[in-house]
Design an enzyme around this catalytic site. Structure first.
Site, PDB file in Angstrom:
ATOM      1  N   PRO A 257       0.847  -1.203   0.000  1.00 53.08           N
ATOM      2  CA  PRO A 257       0.000   0.000   0.000  1.00 53.08           C
ATOM      3  C   PRO A 257       0.882   1.253   0.000  1.00 53.08           C
ATOM      4  CG  PRO A 257      -0.084  -1.100   2.144  1.00 53.08           C
ATOM      5  CD  PRO A 257       0.830  -1.917   1.293  1.00 53.08           C
ATOM      6  N   ASP A 431       5.703   2.524   2.515  1.00 56.22           N
ATOM      7  CA  ASP A 431       4.807   1.388   2.750  1.00 56.22           C
ATOM      8  C   ASP A 431       3.959   1.733   3.971  1.00 56.22           C
ATOM      9  OD1 ASP A 431       3.638  -1.019   3.508  1.00 56.22           O
ATOM     10  OD2 ASP A 431       5.379  -2.231   2.917  1.00 56.22           O
ATOM     11  N   HIS A 432       2.690   1.962   3.744  1.00 59.24           N
ATOM     12  CA  HIS A 432       1.831   2.456   4.836  1.00 59.24           C
ATOM     13  C   HIS A 432       1.592   1.394   5.908  1.00 59.24           C
ATOM     14  CE1 HIS A 432      -0.482   5.391   6.778  1.00 59.24           C
ATOM     15  NE2 HIS A 432      -1.151   5.892   5.761  1.00 59.24           N
ATOM     16  N   ARG A 433       1.942   0.135   5.637  1.00 54.87           N
ATOM     17  CA  ARG A 433       1.825  -0.882   6.682  1.00 54.87           C
ATOM     18  C   ARG A 433       2.869  -0.659   7.758  1.00 54.87           C
ATOM     19  NH1 ARG A 433       2.620  -6.003   2.930  1.00 54.87           N
ATOM     20  NH2 ARG A 433       4.284  -4.605   2.296  1.00 54.87           N
ATOM     21  N   ILE A 435       4.936   2.522   7.853  1.00 50.17           N
ATOM     22  CA  ILE A 435       5.201   3.935   8.125  1.00 50.17           C
ATOM     23  C   ILE A 435       3.897   4.725   8.074  1.00 50.17           C
ATOM     24  CG2 ILE A 435       6.356   5.981   7.179  1.00 50.17           C
ATOM     25  CD1 ILE A 435       8.437   3.800   6.094  1.00 50.17           C
TER      26      ILE A 435
END
Ligand code: CAO
Length: 459
Positions: A257, A431-433, A435
Site C-alpha cells: 500500500p 509502505d503504509h503498513r 510507516i
C-alpha cells in the site's frame, strides 16, 4: 575433502543456453541449492543452483559460453562423504562419485536439482527467473484436487512461493512440461487477492452479512486489439531486464500500500557548494552531482527514523544496522537499481566515484547480483531530465523510496519579500503498513532541512 564437478542439469526444452552471469568465484563457500551461474535462452533466464555445499575450487565456464545438459559448471571441494549424497533427502542424481576423494580427478555430479524433484524423480529443474513474455497468464483453479505428486518448480520459484505464502499445489504451471514459473506464482497471488475481495463483496451484499464490507475488483480482461487494423505496427519483445523488473514492479505495486509524500528542499547553498567542489576537483575526474549529497542526507534521515531502514518479515519488522542506498539507473535495456554499500562510512567524493562506476557497469550490462542486493532504501533521480514530482514504486523488501525531480529556481517568500531559491522536489513513497503519514512527512521535512543546511548532518 573431496573434489566434485557440478554439471548443468536437464534444462527442459533448451538445447543450449548462454552463460550471462557468474554468481560465485573460486574460494567462495556455497550452500546446497545456492545459485552458481545464470544462463539465458531466447525465452528465459535461469539460475543453476549447486547440489552440494562446499568451496568453489575452479570455475569451468565463462560469461558468453554456450552450455547444455552435462556441461561442467565448476569444481567444488566438498566434505568427505558428501559427494555421495548431494542433498540430505535426495538420492545421488547421477554418476557415482570418485572414491579417491582427494585425487586430482574430481567426481562428476549432475548438479542443480530441486530437492523435491529428486524425491519424485522428476527431472532436475533450474531456477526460472523470468518467464517468456508470451507465456499466458493462467486463470486460478481455486482448489486443485491433490494428486499426490509434488508440483514441478525450480528452487527459486519454490522460495518465491514460500515467501508469498503461495501453495504450489494449487498453481497451474505454464512452463515447459507444466513447470510452475515465477509469473505463474505472481498470477496466482493476483487471482487470489481479487477472488478474496470479490468474496468479501458478495458477503457484504448477502442479507445475513454482519459488519463485513468489501469492494470487488471486477476487472475486465486485458483488451486484445489487432493494432495492425489501424496502421503499420512493429512488434518487439521486451528486453530481459524489462521482463524481470516489470514483474518485480508489478508485484510491488500490487502488494504494497503505497502513499507518496511530496515536499521541497531549498538547495541554493548546497548547489553553490557542489559547483565550487567540482571546480576544485576538476583534475580528479570525479564529478559530484546532487544525488551524492542526497544519498548522504538520506543516511542521516535513516539514522533519525530507523523505521525507514527496515523490512517486513511477516508480522516482524527487521531493523537494519547498515546503510546501503540503491539508486535507479537508466540503461539502454531498462531500469536497474545498483546498491551503494556502507554510504554512512563514505564521503561525498567517494560516493560520487562509486556511483559513476556502478552506473557505468549498469549501462554496460555488467552488474552482478551482489551489486543489486542488500539495499536499505532506494532513490530514483529524474533530476537530470525534468519533471516536478512523481510516484516512485517501492523496491521490495525495502519500505520506502525517494524520488528526486529537477531542481528549479522559484520565488520563495522570506517574510518580507520573494527571493529566488533553488528548490529540489522530493517525492517519498512509503509502505503504509510500516510507516504512518506523519512519520513520512517528518522524514521528508528533515531531509529538506539537511539539504538546506548540510551542517545538520553533524548534529
Ligand atoms: N536537478 C537539476 N539538475 C540535476 C539534478 C536535479 N535534481 N540531478 C542531476 N542534475 C544534473 C546534473 O548536475 C548533471 O548536470 P551537468 O550535466 O550540467 O553536470 C545532469 O543533470 C545529469 O546528471 P546525471 O544523470 O548524469 O547524474 P546523477 O548523479 O544525477 O544521476 C543516475 C545518475 C545514474 C541516477 C542517472 O544517470 C540516471 O540513470 N537517472 C535515471 C533514473 C531513473 O530512470 N529513474 C526512474 C526510475 S522509475 O522508472
Amino acid at each position: 575433502m573431496a573434489l566434485i564437478e557440478i554439471q548443468v542439469p536437464d534444462i527442459g526444452d533448451f538445447d543450449a543456453v548462454t552463460v550471462i552471469e557468474l554468481l560465485v568465484k573460486p574460494g567462495d563457500t556455497v550452500q546446497a541449492e545456492q545459485s552458481l551461474i545464470t544462463v539465458e535462452s531466447d525465452k528465459a533466464s535461469m539460475e543453476i543452483p549447486s547440489s552440494h555445499a562446499g568451496v568453489v575450487q575452479a570455475l569451468r565456464v565463462q560469461i558468453g559460453d554456450q552450455v547444455k545438459q552435462g556441461s561442467v559448471v565448476l569444481a567444488l571441494e566438498v566434505a568427505d562423504g558428501a559427494a555421495a549424497a548431494p542433498a540430505a533427502a535426495a538420492p545421488a542424481p547421477a554418476s557415482a562419485p570418485d572414491s579417491g576423494a582427494a585425487s586430482a580427478s574430481p567426481a562428476t555430479v549432475s548438479a542443480p536439482k530441486a530437492p523435491e524433484a529428486a524425491v519424485n524423480q522428476a527431472p532436475a529443474a533450474p531456477a526460472l527467473v523470468a518467464a517468456s513474455a508470451a507465456a499466458p497468464v493462467p486463470a486460478h483453479q481455486p482448489t486443485a484436487a491433490p494428486t499426490g505428486k509434488l508440483p514441478h518448480a525450480s528452487p527459486s520459484v519454490r522460495k518465491f512461493a514460500r515467501e508469498l505464502g503461495v501453495p504450489l499445489a494449487e498453481v497451474a504451471g505454464t512452463g515447459p512440461k507444466g513447470r510452475i514459473t515465477q509469473a505463474d506464482v505472481q498470477a496466482f497471488t493476483q487471482s487470489v487477492m481479487s477472488g478474496r475481495l470479490q468474496t468479501q463483496a458478495q458477503a457484504a451484499k448477502a442479507p445475513a452479512a454482519s459488519a463485513g464490507t468489501g469492494v470487488g475488483l471486477d476487472l475486465l480482461p486485458w483488451p486484445k486489439v489487432d493494432f495492425a487494423k489501424f496502421g503499420a505496427v512493429e512488434r518487439k519483445e521486451l528486453s530481459r531486464i524489462k521482463k524481470i523488473s516489470g514483474a518485480n514492479l508489478h508485484r510491488n505495486w500490487v502488494m504494497i500500500p503505497h502513499v507518496t509524500n511530496n515536499d521541497e528542499a531549498d538547495i541554493t547553498e548546497l548547489e553553490a557548494f557542489r559547483v565550487s567542489t567540482n571546480k576544485e576537483n576538476e583534475k580528479s575526474g570525479v564529478k559530484v552531482t546532487m544525488l551524492a549529497f542526497v544519498i548522504k542526507a538520506v543516511v542521516a534521515a535513516l539514522k533519525k527514523f530507523p523505521e525507514f531502514n527496515a523490512s517486513l518479515d511477516g508480522d516482524t519488522l527487521v531493523y537494519k544496522q547498515y546503510f546501503h542506498i540503491g539508486f535507479a539507473a537508466d540503461t539502454p535495456n531498462g531500469l536497474v537499481v545498483p546498491v551503494l554499500k556502507n554510504a554512512d562510512q563514505k564521503g561525498i567524493l567517494q560516493i560520487s566515484a562509486e556511483m559513476s562506476e556502478l552506473a557505468k557497469k549498469a549501462r554496460d550490462g555488467k552488474l552482478g547480483a551482489a551489486d543489486m542486493q542488500g539495499g536499505s532504501m532506494s532513490i530514483s533521480s529524474l533530476g537530470g531530465i525534468g519533471g516536478t514530482h512523481f510516484t516512485p514504486i517501492i523496491n521490495a523488501p525495502e519500505v520506502a523510496i525517494l524520488g528526486l525531480s529537477k531542481g528549479q529556481m522559484k520565488p520563495v517568500w522570506d517574510g518580507k519579500q520573494f527571493v529566488p531559491r533553488l528548490t529540489l522536489p522530493l517525492s517519498l513513497s512509503y509502505d503504509h503498513r510500516v510507516i504512518d503519514g506523519a512519520l513520512a512527512a517528518r522524514f521528508n521535512a528533515y531531509l529538506g532541512q539537511v539539504l538546506a543546511d548540510y551542517r545538520r548532518i553533524l548534529l
